[in-house]
Design a protein around this motif. Sequence first.
Motif, short mmCIF file in Angstrom:
data_model
loop_
_atom_site.label_atom_id
_atom_site.label_comp_id
_atom_site.label_asym_id
_atom_site.label_seq_id
_atom_site.Cartn_x
_atom_site.Cartn_y
_atom_site.Cartn_z
N ASP A 11 0.86 -1.17 0.00
CA ASP A 11 0.00 0.00 0.00
C ASP A 11 0.90 1.24 0.00
OD1 ASP A 11 -2.33 1.70 0.52
OD2 ASP A 11 -1.54 1.84 2.56
N GLY A 176 -0.13 -3.26 4.49
CA GLY A 176 -0.67 -1.92 4.55
C GLY A 176 -1.25 -1.58 5.91
N ASP A 182 -6.41 -3.30 2.80
CA ASP A 182 -5.15 -3.97 2.50
C ASP A 182 -5.08 -5.41 2.99
OD1 ASP A 182 -4.12 -1.54 1.43
OD2 ASP A 182 -3.68 -0.85 3.46
#
Length: 233
Positions: A11, A176, A182
């Motif tokens: 991410d 993330g 995520d």
Amino acid sequence: MRRSVTCIGFDADDTLWHNERFFQLTQARFADLLRDYTDQDRLMARLLEAEKRNLGHYGFGIKGFVLSMIETAIEVTEGRVPASVIAELLQAGREMLRHPVELLPHAHAAVTTLKATHRVVLVTKGDLLDQERKLAQSGLDDLFDAVEIVSDKTPQVYERIFAQHGDGPARGLMVGNSMRSDVRPMIDVGGWGVFIPHGATWDIEHAPPPQDRSRYAEIDSLADLPGLVRALG
């Protein structure tokens, strides 16, 4: 030896570089501009409602955030918001789109280390131009084998990305700061989801951890990621 993980997705916002704090600073400015009409807690609740309502229209990112602030300002003032306030909100949005990129600790080192042994992919959502700008200014753009800027992060999106750039989601890992975007959707398609808590995370991105923890991990920072990947094999 056949690796368990061959492709790693990163991410961007609040995982590789700071992002949410700029939204929070603008929200404080927004509250100050409208302090004569409503209290801050009520204003923030109305803004969050507008953001959720508008995701399907504007998507994620600064432009949708600014439009939601303007909409909220019109609502809480019953249409009496001064044009000068609208102008300030638009200016605040432009300033957000120009803010310098500041990497989080260990971001460059983690991507560089893992690139030596794995395919690394940036998977981010939001305004296309803004995400491209931040990536270019981050100094990380040449490290990634692929960059995917998507409208939302869903199981179907992860399935496509890790099939296209890796050996399928079962041999992929996504890291993330958002449990909602995520971690959980990546686990839903059979991949690894690695959560890095961040002190400032948008309310919409919160979600409970997955019930099945067999492919879930939580680390304190990106400094811990190479060691975790080595342990997975």
